[in-house]
Design an enzyme around this catalytic site. Sequence first.
Site, PDB file in Angstrom:
ATOM      1  CE  LYS A 289     -13.110  -3.914   0.562  1.00 35.30           C
ATOM      2  NZ  LYS A 289     -13.519  -3.567   1.869  1.00 35.30           N
TER       3      LYS A 289
ATOM      4  CE  LYS B 268      -6.567  -8.231  -1.244  1.00 30.51           C
ATOM      5  NZ  LYS B 268      -6.537  -7.827   0.109  1.00 30.51           N
TER       6      LYS B 268
ATOM      7  CE  LYS C  72      -4.426  -1.482   1.868  1.00 30.57           C
ATOM      8  NZ  LYS C  72      -5.456  -1.238   2.870  1.00 30.57           N
TER       9      LYS C  72
END
Length: 325
Positions: free
Chosen positions: A194, A191, A110
């Site tokens: 969202k 994966k 991130k």
Amino acid sequence: MRILTGLQPSGGLTLGNYIGAIKQMVKYQDEYESFIFVADLHAITVPQNPEELRRNIKSLIAIYLASGLDKDKNTIFIQSENIYHSNMSWLLECLTPYGELGRMTQFKDKSLKHQNFGAGLLTYPVLMASDILLYDADFVPTGVDQKQHVELARNIAERVNKKYGDIFKLPEPLIPKDGAKICDLQDPTKKMSKSSENPKGVIYLLDTEDVIRKKIMSAVTDSDNEIKYDPDTKPGISNLINIYTSLSGMKVEEVVFKFKDSNYGTFKRIVADLVVETLIPIQKRYQEIINSPELDKILDAGRDKTLEIARRKYLELKDRMGLGR
Ligand code: TYM
């Protein structure tokens, strides 16, 4: 025995969230004392639009209930409505080595994606440890991506117990055998998330039937046309097998055997049928629940109950650390 989990209210929930976390909570709600919350404090570790965030929080609560989480069998609450989560997090941050947080894989990913990210992105797993440890959770149902964070929570608990006496229970992750990592339909080595750049690879729980079918029918697969489970060499078809396995409750071997003579087109249609059969009733219930005044009552009860439990645990550590009078 107690289970606890949280989901972030950041944008549309995915089929991965449903299989990795929500479905497990539904499965275990009769067996364990269950706590499930909306991790809104975690959501603000990356930029959020306030109105959207508020809508997503409410929507997530409605999804929990629509998915079959029984309000009488679960304590349902919003993380930010319980001040002890952030208070506990501060105490634990001071007891967690900086280097350990820098090594978390989610932080590494991130922090590359966001420029000038806030310090909360680094301390995120400590807040998660607080969520878990405040309630003496025995098990934490999650997908495999959160395993490292639950292990960190366990390490923090062990360290604190050693230094200040037995305060925390050591939690264990509860990871589903087959749905631990549902992958992106367009890039099955990643994966399903969202925040994916390509929405075609992601099934959102509130996608229409038509959209769900289109996304599954155009899922990327190899050219063998053989239904075989091998995530390394056949990630696309293995992902569809995983989805089918998780939603049907069958075993991988059973699914492979049942469809061994099908081609990819037929199997995709069958997977799409099952996803639609699972999600459409949830969507119907969601529409009935989303504007119900009942939501507030459930959340008030969840807040009041968890404030009591969390306060006790927080004060215990605060006291042992010598804070205050
Ligand atoms: P979040 O919101 O990213 O994801 C919520 C849950 O969904 C699971 N999940 C998946 N499972 C299988 N396949 C996928 N593709 C997939 N994508 C997501 C996640 O593993 C997770 O269980 N940090 C947490 C929220 C949190 C939490 C907690 C969880 C905050 N405090 C305390 C447990 C206990 C998170 O960001 O999840």
